[in-house]
Design a protein around this motif. Structure first.
Motif, PDB file in Angstrom:
ATOM      1  N   LYS A 359       0.837  -1.204   0.000  1.00 45.30           N
ATOM      2  CA  LYS A 359       0.000   0.000   0.000  1.00 45.30           C
ATOM      3  C   LYS A 359       0.872   1.254   0.000  1.00 45.30           C
ATOM      4  N   GLU A 360       2.071   1.168   0.590  1.00 44.21           N
ATOM      5  CA  GLU A 360       2.976   2.317   0.602  1.00 44.21           C
ATOM      6  C   GLU A 360       3.424   2.664  -0.820  1.00 44.21           C
ATOM      7  N   ALA A 361       3.721   1.613  -1.627  1.00 46.75           N
ATOM      8  CA  ALA A 361       4.153   1.845  -3.007  1.00 46.75           C
ATOM      9  C   ALA A 361       3.044   2.494  -3.820  1.00 46.75           C
ATOM     10  N   VAL A 362       1.831   2.036  -3.620  1.00 47.81           N
ATOM     11  CA  VAL A 362       0.697   2.606  -4.351  1.00 47.81           C
ATOM     12  C   VAL A 362       0.464   4.051  -3.924  1.00 47.81           C
ATOM     13  N   ASN A 363       0.598   4.328  -2.648  1.00 51.48           N
ATOM     14  CA  ASN A 363       0.391   5.695  -2.164  1.00 51.48           C
ATOM     15  C   ASN A 363       1.464   6.644  -2.701  1.00 51.48           C
ATOM     16  N   GLU A 364       2.684   6.141  -2.862  1.00 49.78           N
ATOM     17  CA  GLU A 364       3.722   6.975  -3.468  1.00 49.78           C
ATOM     18  C   GLU A 364       3.380   7.303  -4.917  1.00 49.78           C
ATOM     19  N   LEU A 365       2.870   6.329  -5.638  1.00 55.21           N
ATOM     20  CA  LEU A 365       2.435   6.579  -7.016  1.00 55.21           C
ATOM     21  C   LEU A 365       1.291   7.585  -7.048  1.00 55.21           C
ATOM     22  N   ALA A 366       0.355   7.424  -6.109  1.00 52.39           N
ATOM     23  CA  ALA A 366      -0.789   8.347  -6.052  1.00 52.39           C
ATOM     24  C   ALA A 366      -0.316   9.788  -5.854  1.00 52.39           C
ATOM     25  N   ASN A 367       0.718   9.975  -5.060  1.00 57.01           N
ATOM     26  CA  ASN A 367       1.256  11.324  -4.854  1.00 57.01           C
ATOM     27  C   ASN A 367       1.840  11.895  -6.146  1.00 57.01           C
ATOM     28  N   ILE A 368       2.416  11.032  -6.974  1.00 57.07           N
ATOM     29  CA  ILE A 368       2.964  11.483  -8.260  1.00 57.07           C
ATOM     30  C   ILE A 368       1.841  11.982  -9.165  1.00 57.07           C
ATOM     31  N   PHE A 369       0.720  11.282  -9.139  1.00 57.31           N
ATOM     32  CA  PHE A 369      -0.387  11.645 -10.026  1.00 57.31           C
ATOM     33  C   PHE A 369      -1.135  12.888  -9.552  1.00 57.31           C
ATOM     34  N   GLY A 370      -0.982  13.244  -8.286  1.00 60.20           N
ATOM     35  CA  GLY A 370      -1.543  14.510  -7.828  1.00 60.20           C
ATOM     36  C   GLY A 370      -2.829  14.374  -7.051  1.00 60.20           C
ATOM     37  N   GLU A 371      -3.568  15.480  -7.013  1.00 56.19           N
ATOM     38  CA  GLU A 371      -4.757  15.583  -6.173  1.00 56.19           C
ATOM     39  C   GLU A 371      -5.887  14.704  -6.700  1.00 56.19           C
ATOM     40  N   GLY A 372      -6.826  14.446  -5.824  1.00 53.73           N
ATOM     41  CA  GLY A 372      -8.027  13.713  -6.210  1.00 53.73           C
ATOM     42  C   GLY A 372      -7.933  12.210  -6.068  1.00 53.73           C
ATOM     43  N   ILE A 373      -6.769  11.695  -5.683  1.00 53.75           N
ATOM     44  CA  ILE A 373      -6.600  10.251  -5.527  1.00 53.75           C
ATOM     45  C   ILE A 373      -6.345   9.959  -4.054  1.00 53.75           C
ATOM     46  N   GLY A 374      -7.261   9.233  -3.446  1.00 56.05           N
ATOM     47  CA  GLY A 374      -7.134   8.943  -2.028  1.00 56.05           C
ATOM     48  C   GLY A 374      -6.069   7.908  -1.746  1.00 56.05           C
ATOM     49  N   GLU A 375      -5.632   7.854  -0.476  1.00 57.15           N
ATOM     50  CA  GLU A 375      -4.620   6.877  -0.098  1.00 57.15           C
ATOM     51  C   GLU A 375      -5.217   5.482   0.014  1.00 57.15           C
ATOM     52  N   MET A 376      -4.364   4.514  -0.265  1.00 57.87           N
ATOM     53  CA  MET A 376      -4.794   3.121  -0.202  1.00 57.87           C
ATOM     54  C   MET A 376      -4.749   2.636   1.244  1.00 57.87           C
ATOM     55  N   GLU A 377      -5.779   1.937   1.659  1.00 59.14           N
ATOM     56  CA  GLU A 377      -5.868   1.419   3.019  1.00 59.14           C
ATOM     57  C   GLU A 377      -5.675  -0.102   3.009  1.00 59.14           C
ATOM     58  N   ASP A 378      -5.570  -0.667   4.228  1.00 58.56           N
ATOM     59  CA  ASP A 378      -5.424  -2.120   4.345  1.00 58.56           C
ATOM     60  C   ASP A 378      -6.609  -2.847   3.713  1.00 58.56           C
ATOM     61  N   SER A 379      -7.806  -2.273   3.857  1.00 58.29           N
ATOM     62  CA  SER A 379      -8.997  -2.897   3.279  1.00 58.29           C
ATOM     63  C   SER A 379      -8.918  -2.937   1.757  1.00 58.29           C
ATOM     64  N   ASP A 380      -8.292  -1.912   1.156  1.00 56.76           N
ATOM     65  CA  ASP A 380      -8.114  -1.906  -0.297  1.00 56.76           C
ATOM     66  C   ASP A 380      -7.160  -3.015  -0.727  1.00 56.76           C
ATOM     67  N   MET A 381      -6.086  -3.192   0.036  1.00 58.30           N
ATOM     68  CA  MET A 381      -5.148  -4.272  -0.278  1.00 58.30           C
ATOM     69  C   MET A 381      -5.844  -5.628  -0.187  1.00 58.30           C
ATOM     70  N   ALA A 382      -6.680  -5.791   0.829  1.00 60.15           N
ATOM     71  CA  ALA A 382      -7.407  -7.050   0.986  1.00 60.15           C
ATOM     72  C   ALA A 382      -8.323  -7.296  -0.208  1.00 60.15           C
ATOM     73  N   HIS A 383      -8.932  -6.210  -0.696  1.00 59.23           N
ATOM     74  CA  HIS A 383      -9.821  -6.333  -1.854  1.00 59.23           C
ATOM     75  C   HIS A 383      -9.063  -6.860  -3.070  1.00 59.23           C
ATOM     76  N   PHE A 384      -7.868  -6.341  -3.322  1.00 61.93           N
ATOM     77  CA  PHE A 384      -7.120  -6.762  -4.492  1.00 61.93           C
ATOM     78  C   PHE A 384      -6.522  -8.159  -4.321  1.00 61.93           C
ATOM     79  N   GLU A 385      -6.276  -8.555  -3.080  1.00 61.73           N
ATOM     80  CA  GLU A 385      -5.840  -9.927  -2.849  1.00 61.73           C
ATOM     81  C   GLU A 385      -6.968 -10.905  -3.168  1.00 61.73           C
ATOM     82  N   ILE A 386      -8.191 -10.518  -2.800  1.00 59.58           N
ATOM     83  CA  ILE A 386      -9.356 -11.354  -3.123  1.00 59.58           C
ATOM     84  C   ILE A 386      -9.545 -11.414  -4.634  1.00 59.58           C
TER      85      ILE A 386
END
Length: 567
Positions: A359-386
């Motif tokens: 989730k840290e790697a994704v959040n770093e990418l989100a910062n590159i893309f700028g505003e309007g993209i929320g941070e990834m949470e543990d629940s989001d990671m669980a969703h993509f694992e499913i």
């Protein structure tokens, strides 16, 4: 003497092969006074070699229902010896006499050599887990493989373990792989699959879950003539932002987004800088009736609802730009849409998962893309694992999403380019065989409707409709799942070993009537109740069309514009 057979891995001229030891009891039948027929023909020998320098005796045909067929002997098998007598360098007629003599003695012992595969499959799961292996066995005897690998199956008579090799590597390694039935039982025992099946897993007709699907080769040039450029489905976090970058990075590829349908009205711009939504560009703004018609004509791969508004994606939204040479970029759809596009309509999509490294790697990418993209949470990671665990068999490509945007762009671009440049595609056999002889409904199995039944049907008859009679014991099921959308009932899955599958019922077939009564006004609950309470049931079924015939019938204008040709 009781007939028996055993198959194992051997060597021939330094290459791996499959060797069979087959014993066939040919004692005289007491009823007619004759020995049983082997039911096979042979060719070859030193007086008529199949290939220059090859004097082996080979099986040229095997008749179903006879001893050779029951023992797993197939066309192309080499017969090394008969009752201990080597026949690798004898004339064909001499080999015939030797085999006939063995039959007359009451027992035929054959040593066979198989250098060829029986069929090819795509693996839909990863490898052989340690807890699958029989106690005391060596891992060297088993073939390591990954999901999406193409395997050549040499022998599948054993109920638990088949013999297989990787595509084009049969001379290097042939090993054991779990049979479909064995792996199904393993997954049920682990509690990961249900004995009565799941939902999306049955779209491929592969049993209780994804194990293997039989495939055949299709050249990319032929595919492109019929379907155009392969569409690209992308799943994972930041997919829209990442592919905004990819579109600029891959300038030689024309990406286009499919235009969905919706019943909502175009939104009014909130400020002067916001563009007005355009019909046919942002959405096809249509009525509820229009979407009902599209669903009734099987032209939708996804249909959903948000509050009072319906949203849908049509096959034509994918097909039309693909035939113009554009890469259709589908982001935000459900995985089932890609599965349906392939298994119901014949497309071969590239299905890519952007798998988060963390989730840290994704959040770093989100910062590159700028505003309007929320941070990834543990629940989001669980969703993509499913997502990955549930649909892992569907993804043709998995790209790790790291914090290094340039690396991510290189990896994605390289994988897309490699997929688009493929010279050979592997398609499910059910899509390749336009005659579909195995699935054809034959009169002798009781599935052709009588004239009386035909007259009692209130649905519109056509050449794709037939009647199928299903029977079951009171404590068993018909082996079929149902899906009802907009009052139209279709087959959602078919158990590979059930009565429905044996009679040719397929995923996507539409059910118009039950026991002569039209069901278009019935609720899903009522239809299911009919299946649960009856042990015998007659279904008026409209067979799922072949992919070529479907596209030609559904999109006659496209067929005319792009010169479709189907046999």
């Amino acid at each position: 003497m009781v007939s028996s057979k055993s198959w194992f891995v051997g060597k021939h001229d330094g290459k791996a092969c499959v060797v069979g030891e087959v014993i066939i009891d040919t004692a005289v039948n007491e009823q007619d006074g004759k020995p049983p027929k082997l039911g096979m023909m042979i060719i070859g020998g030193n007086d008529g070699p199949v290939e220059p320098g090859d004097t082996s005796i080979r099986v040229s045909s095997v008749s179903k229902g006879f001893a050779a067929y029951d023992m797993g002997i197939v066309k192309g098998d080499m017969i090394v010896s008969v009752n201990g007598q080597n026949i690798e360098n004898v004339a064909r007629e001499d080999a015939v006499d030797i085999i006939k003599g063995a039959v007359g003695n009451g027992q035929v012992e054959l040593i066979l050599r198989r250098l060829h595969y029986i069929y090819r499959v795509r693996a839909l799961f990863d490898g052989v887990q340690d807890d699958l292996l029989p106690p005391g066995s060596s891992k060297e005897d088993f073939l390591h493989f990954n999901c999406q690998d193409i395997l050549e199956v040499f022998e599948c008579e054993d109920p638990d373990w088949w013999l297989a090799a990787h595509l084009d590597q049969s001379g290097e390694k042939i090993g054991k792989i779990p049979s479909r039935q064995f792996y199904e039982n393993y997954m049920v025992q682990r509690g990961q699959w249900s004995e009565d099946g799941g939902d999306h897993l049955h779209y491929m007709g592969v049993g209780l879950g994804p194990t293997y699907e039989e495939v055949e080769s299709l050249t990319a040039s032929i595919y492109k003539k019929e379907f155009g450029t392969r569409p690209l489905f992308v799943f994972g976090p930041l997919a829209h932002s990442v592919f905004d970058e990819i579109e600029q990075h891959m300038e030689d590829v024309i990406f286009t987004k499919p235009v969905p349908h919706t019943t909502r009205q175009p939104r009014e711009p909130e400020d002067s800088d916001e563009e007005v939504e355009e019909d046919g560009v942002d959405y096809h703004f249509v009525s509820h009736r229009k979407i009902q018609e599209l669903e009734g004509e099987r032209q939708l791969i996804e249909l959903g609802q948000h509050q009072e508004d319906w949203y849908a994606m049509s096959v034509e939204a994918i097909a039309q730009p693909a035939l113009q040479g554009e890469v259709v970029l589908a982001i935000g759809l459900q995985p089932l849409a890609a599965l349906k596009l392939q298994h119901l309509y014949g497309f071969q999509p590239i299905v890519m998962l952007l798998a988060p490294e963390s989730k840290e790697a994704v959040n770093e990418l989100a910062n590159i893309f700028g505003e309007g993209i929320g941070e990834m949470e543990d629940s989001d990671m669980a969703h993509f694992e499913i997502l990955r665990s549930s649909y892992g068999y569907l993804f043709t490509n998995i790209v790790e999403l790291t914090s290094d945007l340039e690396e991510v762009k290189r990896n994605i671009s390289a994988q897309i380019a490699a997929e688009l440049e493929r010279k050979e595609l592997w398609c499910p056999v059910s899509q390749m065989n336009d005659d579909d002889e195995e699935g054809e409904i034959q009169e002798e199995n009781g599935t052709v409707p009588s004239e009386q039944h035909q007259d009692s049907m209130s649905y519109e008859d056509n050449e794709n409709q037939t009647e199928i009679f299903l029977s079951r014991e009171s404590d068993s099921s018909f082996g079929v799942g149902l899906r009802t959308v907009l009052n139209r009932c279709s087959v959602a899955w078919v158990h590979a070993h059930g009565d429905a599958a044996d009679l040719g019922l397929q995923v996507g077939d539409r059910i118009h009537a039950i026991d002569g009564v039209d069901i278009h006004a019935w609720s899903h609950e009522r239809i299911v109740k009919e299946f649960k309470t009856k042990t015998n049931i007659a279904l008026a079924v409209e067979k799922r069309p072949k992919h070529g015939a479907y596209l030609q019938r559904a999109f006659p204008k496209l067929a005319e514009d792009y010169d479709f040709h189907y046999s």
